[in-house]
Design a protein around this motif. Structure first.
Motif, PDB file in Angstrom:
ATOM      1  N   VAL A  86     -28.062   5.212  39.693  1.00 39.31           N
ATOM      2  CA  VAL A  86     -29.095   4.817  40.963  1.00 39.31           C
ATOM      3  C   VAL A  86     -28.736   4.272  41.881  1.00 39.31           C
ATOM      4  N   ASP A  87     -28.665   4.742  42.874  1.00 39.17           N
ATOM      5  CA  ASP A  87     -28.799   4.575  44.378  1.00 39.17           C
ATOM      6  C   ASP A  87     -29.230   3.283  44.918  1.00 39.17           C
ATOM      7  N   LEU A  88     -28.755   2.892  45.553  1.00 42.50           N
ATOM      8  CA  LEU A  88     -29.201   1.446  46.370  1.00 42.50           C
ATOM      9  C   LEU A  88     -28.354   2.057  48.215  1.00 42.50           C
ATOM     10  N   GLU A  89     -29.831   1.964  48.560  1.00 46.59           N
ATOM     11  CA  GLU A  89     -29.232   2.744  49.734  1.00 46.59           C
ATOM     12  C   GLU A  89     -30.584   2.017  51.161  1.00 46.59           C
ATOM     13  N   VAL A  90     -29.468   1.742  51.947  1.00 51.77           N
ATOM     14  CA  VAL A  90     -29.388   0.722  52.741  1.00 51.77           C
ATOM     15  C   VAL A  90     -29.296   1.384  54.573  1.00 51.77           C
ATOM     16  N   ASN A  91     -30.342   1.691  55.434  1.00 50.56           N
ATOM     17  CA  ASN A  91     -30.035   2.059  56.821  1.00 50.56           C
ATOM     18  C   ASN A  91     -30.665   0.787  57.894  1.00 50.56           C
ATOM     19  N   SER A  92     -29.950   1.178  59.247  1.00 51.37           N
ATOM     20  CA  SER A  92     -30.144  -0.301  59.741  1.00 51.37           C
ATOM     21  C   SER A  92     -29.580  -0.059  60.768  1.00 51.37           C
ATOM     22  N   THR A 135     -33.698  -3.299  58.963  1.00 50.58           N
ATOM     23  CA  THR A 135     -32.688  -2.924  57.660  1.00 50.58           C
ATOM     24  C   THR A 135     -33.616  -2.611  56.892  1.00 50.58           C
ATOM     25  N   ASP A 136     -34.140  -1.273  56.279  1.00 50.83           N
ATOM     26  CA  ASP A 136     -34.487  -0.460  55.472  1.00 50.83           C
ATOM     27  C   ASP A 136     -33.616  -0.795  53.901  1.00 50.83           C
ATOM     28  N   TYR A 137     -34.831  -1.119  52.721  1.00 57.50           N
ATOM     29  CA  TYR A 137     -33.492  -1.297  51.492  1.00 57.50           C
ATOM     30  C   TYR A 137     -34.725  -0.186  50.540  1.00 57.50           C
ATOM     31  N   ASP A 138     -33.466   0.455  50.217  1.00 56.68           N
ATOM     32  CA  ASP A 138     -34.203   1.577  48.754  1.00 56.68           C
ATOM     33  C   ASP A 138     -33.814   1.361  47.607  1.00 56.68           C
TER      34      ASP A 138
END
Length: 123
Positions: free
Chosen positions: A76-82, A99-102
């Protein structure tokens, strides 16, 4: 790794962390994590800076082999874009970040968004 030229800076990162895993581990046990990050920052002037960061952390599960066990969900990938901005005036800094967390907590489709406004003062 980090590289800067003029007001622009770029950064790349990679890391891995191994958990203690026994021989009786199941597919629900996280064996190790792989982390990557990419960031870019730009100093508009002495007072204003803007930056963007992308981070990815993969939880690699023990006992899972994607070539023979396609029925499991697998890693599983945890992705963070900020995206961030900061303005400094004297001893005060105003900072704004979104910040968006997936896949929060390495749980599929558990997403979140955080908006942060901070005021810092130095005396």
């Amino acid at each position: 790794a980090k590289y800067a030229i003029g007001n622009l800076s770029l950064g790349l990162g990679w890391g891995a962390m191994q958990n203690a895993v026994s021989t009786s581990s199941t597919g629900a046990t996280i064996s190790w994590y792989e982390n990557t990050s990419v960031g870019i920052g730009y100093a508009v002037n002495d007072s204003l800076s803007l930056s963007y960061t992308m981070e990815n952390s993969t939880a690699n599960f023990a006992g899972f082999d994607s070539t023979t066990d396609a029925s499991q969900n697998g890693d599983v990938d945890l992705e963070v874009n900020s995206i961030q901005g900061a303005y400094t005036m004297g001893g005060m800094t105003l900072a704004l970040a979104r910040t968006d967390y997936d896949n929060v907590g390495y749980v599929q489709n558990d997403d979140a968004t955080e908006n942060l406004f901070a005021v810092t003062m130095a005396f």
